[in-house]
Design a protein around this motif. Structure first.
Motif, PDB file in Angstrom:
ATOM      1  N   UNK A 159       0.791  -1.223   0.000  1.00 10.02           N
ATOM      2  CA  UNK A 159       0.000   0.000   0.000  1.00 10.02           C
ATOM      3  C   UNK A 159       0.828   1.280   0.000  1.00 10.02           C
ATOM      4  N   UNK A 160       1.813   1.422   0.901  1.00 11.24           N
ATOM      5  CA  UNK A 160       2.633   2.637   0.892  1.00 11.24           C
ATOM      6  C   UNK A 160       3.377   2.852  -0.422  1.00 11.24           C
ATOM      7  N   UNK A 161       3.837   1.768  -1.047  1.00  8.55           N
ATOM      8  CA  UNK A 161       4.515   1.920  -2.338  1.00  8.55           C
ATOM      9  C   UNK A 161       3.554   2.441  -3.399  1.00  8.55           C
ATOM     10  N   UNK A 162       2.321   1.925  -3.394  1.00  9.14           N
ATOM     11  CA  UNK A 162       1.348   2.370  -4.386  1.00  9.14           C
ATOM     12  C   UNK A 162       1.063   3.860  -4.243  1.00  9.14           C
ATOM     13  N   UNK A 163       0.898   4.335  -3.005  1.00  9.89           N
ATOM     14  CA  UNK A 163       0.664   5.761  -2.793  1.00  9.89           C
ATOM     15  C   UNK A 163       1.905   6.584  -3.121  1.00  9.89           C
ATOM     16  N   UNK A 164       3.085   6.062  -2.755  1.00 10.36           N
ATOM     17  CA  UNK A 164       4.325   6.779  -3.055  1.00 10.36           C
ATOM     18  C   UNK A 164       4.500   6.945  -4.557  1.00 10.36           C
TER      19      UNK A 164
END
Length: 312
Positions: free
Chosen positions: A272-277
């Protein structure tokens, strides 16, 4: 250890497949962004809607577990935000890093591990933790990011812009629509349910392949190693430690629920954090490295926690 490796192995394999496809030029340099957009706009909203629409009031009956797992997430999130702010990081980067240090990979690793360790008794806490992570924590991060990006406008304009952005964001709309369906008791036709299952099933594999594609690209900027190890250490060590103190002593839970809370808190950083980043173009290099390292190092840390649980 072998059982844990068998659960984590597909994650490494999907990342490696994405990495190999980029290195051999099977997929182009823009494939990571396009695949990530597919996850953000189609696959993940379908997964969130399907998960939320199937919930019942009984799934959230254990408010103490919600408090224990939630406080563990909040403590790590706020501590990361405080440290990154002291390091004079930009506000959107602070949000992304804080999300990364507290976002457990519950869906892909936590649920099968809890089932392996506790059988069917481990499923209710796993489902609750997945919803809290993939829906609530994700939503909070998006709200904070949108607020940071529009903060230079006046208060009224900021609220209006953030509201419009959130209303157009499928990751915000999907779980709310799912909750509405669950509360209303509306029956979704089987064909529609199958559509959401197919789309939702593509979320994790596509996100992991996208991560591999990004890792194969030349790094344009120097990765901040301090930030990477801060995220990894907080995720694998601090969050399960805080959760254990809460689950066993401050807000004691029934044994299976307490053990599940600690095990789920010890999961590596999810995608999830990678997708938002990648979507907001913030801290992409740091987050991709942190996910890979935390997933690798989670093999021994999770094995130790499982051994400790079995011993007690």
């Amino acid at each position: 250890m072998l059982a844990i490796f068998n659960i984590v192995f597909p994650i490494f394999s999907l990342i490696f497949l994405g990495w190999g496809c980029r290195k051999r030029n099977i997929l182009s340099a823009g494939a990571a962004s396009e695949l990530n957009r597919f996850v953000i706009w189609l696959a993940l909203p379908a997964l969130l809607f399907d998960s939320m629409s199937r919930l019942t009031a009984a799934d959230f009956a254990n408010l103490r577990f919600i408090a224990v797992f939630g406080i563990g997430v909040v403590v790590v999130f706020l501590l990361t935000a405080w440290l990154r702010t002291r390091q004079r990081a930009a506000a959107p980067d602070v949000v992304i890093d804080s999300l990364g240090s507290s976002y457990a990979n519950v869906g892909f690793i936590g649920i099968p591990l809890c089932y392996l360790a506790f059988g069917h008794d481990g499923m209710p806490p796993s489902v609750i933790a997945m919803v809290m992570t993939a829906c609530l924590l994700f939503a909070v991060a998006i709200v904070l990011l949108e607020t940071c990006l529009h903060a230079q406008a006046g208060l009224g304009q900021t609220v209006a812009k953030v509201t419009r952005s959130l209303l157009r964001n499928p990751i915000m709309i999907a779980p709310v629509a799912g909750i509405a369906v669950a509360l209303s008791g509306v029956h979704i036709p089987s064909g529609v349910q199958q559509l959401f299952k197919i789309l939702g099933g593509a979320a994790s594999p596509c996100a992991l392949v996208s991560l591999g594609l990004f890792l194969a690209q030349p790094v344009a900027q120097r990765t901040q190693q301090v930030s990477v190890w801060l995220l990894v250490g907080f995720k694998l060590l601090l969050q399960p430690a805080v959760t254990a103190v809460l689950a066993y002593w401050i807000l004691p839970l029934p044994r299976v629920w307490a053990d599940s809370a600690v095990l789920l808190a010890a999961m590596p950083i999810g995608t999830g954090p990678f997708m938002l980043a990648e979507l907001y173009q913030r801290e992409v290099t740091v987050m991709s490295r942190a996910i890979l390292i935390s997933t690798t190092l989670s093999l021994p840390t999770i094995a130790l926690i499982l051994a400790w649980i079995a011993h007690h």
